[in-house]
Write a protein that holds these residues in place. Structure first.
Motif, PDB file in Angstrom:
ATOM      1  N   ARG A  72      39.657  49.825  62.649  1.00  0.00           N
ATOM      2  CA  ARG A  72      40.885  49.219  62.133  1.00  0.00           C
ATOM      3  C   ARG A  72      41.677  48.528  63.237  1.00  0.00           C
ATOM      4  O   ARG A  72      42.205  47.435  63.059  1.00  0.00           O
ATOM      5  N   LYS A 118      38.444  38.239  43.639  1.00  0.00           N
ATOM      6  CA  LYS A 118      39.078  39.372  42.936  1.00  0.00           C
ATOM      7  C   LYS A 118      40.492  39.051  42.475  1.00  0.00           C
ATOM      8  O   LYS A 118      41.072  39.770  41.669  1.00  0.00           O
ATOM      9  N   ALA A 152      45.400  40.658  52.186  1.00  0.00           N
ATOM     10  CA  ALA A 152      44.973  41.704  51.240  1.00  0.00           C
ATOM     11  C   ALA A 152      45.635  41.547  49.872  1.00  0.00           C
ATOM     12  O   ALA A 152      46.027  42.545  49.250  1.00  0.00           O
TER      13      ALA A 152
HETATM   14  N1  LIG Z   1      51.670  54.900  52.065  1.00  0.00           N
HETATM   15  C1  LIG Z   1      50.630  55.443  51.456  1.00  0.00           C
HETATM   16  O1  LIG Z   1      50.741  56.461  50.780  1.00  0.00           O
HETATM   17  C2  LIG Z   1      49.299  54.764  51.532  1.00  0.00           C
HETATM   18  C3  LIG Z   1      48.249  55.225  50.746  1.00  0.00           C
HETATM   19  C4  LIG Z   1      47.063  54.508  50.798  1.00  0.00           C
HETATM   20  C5  LIG Z   1      46.933  53.426  51.645  1.00  0.00           C
HETATM   21  N2  LIG Z   1      47.988  53.031  52.411  1.00  0.00           N
HETATM   22  C6  LIG Z   1      47.917  51.871  53.298  1.00  0.00           C
HETATM   23  O2  LIG Z   1      48.475  50.773  52.613  1.00  0.00           O
HETATM   24  C7  LIG Z   1      47.579  49.661  52.628  1.00  0.00           C
HETATM   25  C8  LIG Z   1      47.610  48.874  51.360  1.00  0.00           C
HETATM   26  O3  LIG Z   1      47.580  49.737  50.266  1.00  0.00           O
HETATM   27  P1  LIG Z   1      47.157  49.217  48.832  1.00  0.00           P
HETATM   28  O4  LIG Z   1      47.896  50.041  47.866  1.00  0.00           O
HETATM   29  O5  LIG Z   1      47.263  47.741  48.732  1.00  0.00           O
HETATM   30  O6  LIG Z   1      45.600  49.610  48.855  1.00  0.00           O
HETATM   31  P2  LIG Z   1      44.453  48.980  47.973  1.00  0.00           P
HETATM   32  O7  LIG Z   1      44.968  48.577  46.635  1.00  0.00           O
HETATM   33  O8  LIG Z   1      43.310  49.920  48.047  1.00  0.00           O
HETATM   34  O9  LIG Z   1      44.075  47.624  48.746  1.00  0.00           O
HETATM   35  C9  LIG Z   1      43.475  47.626  50.004  1.00  0.00           C
HETATM   36  C10 LIG Z   1      43.348  46.181  50.420  1.00  0.00           C
HETATM   37  O10 LIG Z   1      42.862  46.127  51.763  1.00  0.00           O
HETATM   38  C11 LIG Z   1      41.897  45.080  51.772  1.00  0.00           C
HETATM   39  N3  LIG Z   1      40.987  45.185  52.877  1.00  0.00           N
HETATM   40  C12 LIG Z   1      40.183  46.208  53.215  1.00  0.00           C
HETATM   41  N4  LIG Z   1      39.417  45.867  54.276  1.00  0.00           N
HETATM   42  C13 LIG Z   1      39.750  44.597  54.615  1.00  0.00           C
HETATM   43  C14 LIG Z   1      39.295  43.682  55.597  1.00  0.00           C
HETATM   44  N5  LIG Z   1      38.309  44.004  56.457  1.00  0.00           N
HETATM   45  N6  LIG Z   1      39.858  42.462  55.648  1.00  0.00           N
HETATM   46  C15 LIG Z   1      40.829  42.106  54.787  1.00  0.00           C
HETATM   47  N7  LIG Z   1      41.282  42.916  53.808  1.00  0.00           N
HETATM   48  C16 LIG Z   1      40.744  44.155  53.729  1.00  0.00           C
HETATM   49  C17 LIG Z   1      41.185  45.225  50.449  1.00  0.00           C
HETATM   50  O11 LIG Z   1      40.372  44.085  50.173  1.00  0.00           O
HETATM   51  P3  LIG Z   1      39.176  44.136  49.088  1.00  0.00           P
HETATM   52  O12 LIG Z   1      39.822  43.877  47.749  1.00  0.00           O
HETATM   53  O13 LIG Z   1      38.266  43.051  49.502  1.00  0.00           O
HETATM   54  O14 LIG Z   1      38.556  45.508  49.160  1.00  0.00           O
HETATM   55  C18 LIG Z   1      42.395  45.366  49.538  1.00  0.00           C
HETATM   56  O15 LIG Z   1      42.973  44.109  49.278  1.00  0.00           O
HETATM   57  C19 LIG Z   1      46.243  50.269  52.847  1.00  0.00           C
HETATM   58  O16 LIG Z   1      45.457  49.311  53.483  1.00  0.00           O
HETATM   59  C20 LIG Z   1      46.555  51.492  53.700  1.00  0.00           C
HETATM   60  O17 LIG Z   1      46.595  51.153  55.079  1.00  0.00           O
HETATM   61  C21 LIG Z   1      49.149  53.673  52.344  1.00  0.00           C
END
Ligand SMILES: NC(=O)c1ccc[n+]([C@@H]2O[C@H](COP(=O)([O-])OP(=O)(O)OC[C@H]3O[C@@H](n4cnc5c(N)ncnc54)[C@H](OP(=O)(O)O)[C@@H]3O)[C@@H](O)[C@H]2O)c1
Length: 287
Positions: A79, A38, A7
């Motif tokens: 998931r 991306k 990711a």
């Molecule tokens: N601690 C918190 O407050 C909080 C809040 C929100 C989320 N989270 C968790 O933290 C994780 C990462 O957060 P972030 O800030 O990096 O979120 P983000 O910027 O929205 O990025 C989400 C990432 O997950 C990837 N993804 C989604 N579906 C996928 C799949 N089927 N296969 C491979 N990659 C996939 C997306 O790829 P694309 O670019 O292709 O869409 C993107 O790279 C989230 O996934 C979520 O579980 C935590």
């Protein structure tokens, strides 16, 4: 001894890859992404890494020693299988160690609990994978509250159901440092660690926001049911209850943990005085 980060098109994956690059290791760093196009400006090899495409995912792991698996965003049942695809691919590709980004929260009793449960299932799958493993349970990101400031300002308040519960927020930059350490050292292998800063109440968070942004926000406590209705009206039936459930968990003490960042990185998590002080200085350089 290649390290791969999934990711990397997302904010956390990218920050972790960057933290590894900043360490100037001898080991190659590669990125995996569902949408490799991306990813620009990181300066690393980025390979296909969709959790729903296990064959491509496995092929991308050729030569990888250590894998950082960023938790996906799909519905909880979807998931779990996506993460299993990634874990199975890692094992089949000969990966030696896996590090998983899990979350803090209550496994039962709030509308966020199904998401927490799905992460707990992946934790179990990681522990049972036969690979060397480490698991981080992320605190709640602080950045969304900062990004939401115009809305808070328009309303004059922060209103949610956390009440006087304390939340150990974190930042993606601090998480990235901690994951870079978990990936490159073995001292926390076989452990599940909490990654968050000093817990604070919503009233304390509002005071920090007021200091950084020069606002006069107040905090208003809502009942859990009223906040679910409020978030559902704004964010819809999927994300609304999930977001409200996070705050119900905070109310119930699920996020009031001291955190393990200092033990992992050798440096305490950034303090909220320092974080909001830097934000205020950036916004008002003459103040
Ligand atoms: N601690 C918190 O407050 C909080 C809040 C929100 C989320 N989270 C968790 O933290 C994780 C990462 O957060 P972030 O800030 O990096 O979120 P983000 O910027 O929205 O990025 C989400 C990432 O997950 C990837 N993804 C989604 N579906 C996928 C799949 N089927 N296969 C491979 N990659 C996939 C997306 O790829 P694309 O670019 O292709 O869409 C993107 O790279 C989230 O996934 C979520 O579980 C935590």
């Amino acid at each position: 001894m290649t390290i791969a980060v999934t990711a990397v098109s997302g904010q956390l994956g990218r920050a972790i890859a960057q933290a590894l690059l900043d360490m100037k290791l001898d080991q190659p760093i590669i990125g995996l992404a569902r949408t490799p196009a991306k990813v620009t400006g990181l300066g690393i090899d980025v390979r296909p890494g969709d959790y729903d495409q296990p064959d491509d995912f496995k092929a991308s792991l050729a030569g990888v020693d250590t894998l950082l698996l960023v938790s996906g965003l799909a519905a909880p049942d979807v998931r779990i299988q996506q993460h299993r695809n990634a874990i199975d691919a890692a094992r089949a590709a000969g990966v030696r160690k896996i590090v998983y980004t899990s979350i803090q929260g209550l496994e039962a009793g709030t509308p966020f609990s199904p998401v927490v449960q799905s992460n707990r299932q992946t934790e179990a799958d990681v522990r049972n994978s036969g690979l060397i493993w480490a698991i981080g349970r992320n605190g709640i990101y602080i950045e969304p509250d900062v990004e939401y400031i115009d809305t808070y300002r328009a309303r004059g308040k922060v209103a949610n159901s956390a009440g006087s519960g304390k939340c150990g927020y974190t930042t993606r930059a601090e998480l990235a440092r901690a994951y870079a350490a978990l990936l490159t050292t073995d001292g926390h292998d076989g452990q599940t660690v909490n990654l968050n800063g000093t817990p604070m109440t919503q009233a304390e968070l509002v005071a920090y926001l007021n200091r950084a942004f020069g606002t006069r926000l107040t905090y208003r406590e809502m009942t859990p049911a009223a906040y679910v209705a409020d978030r559902t009206a704004e964010l819809g039936d999927f994300y609304g209850p999930i977001i409200a459930g996070i705050y119900e968990g905070i109310r119930l003490g699920a996020n009031d943990t001291p955190g393990d960042v200092a033990a992992i990185t050798g440096r305490p998590h950034q303090s909220w005085d320092a974080y909001f002080g830097a934000l205020g200085a950036e916004l008002n350089p003459l103040r």
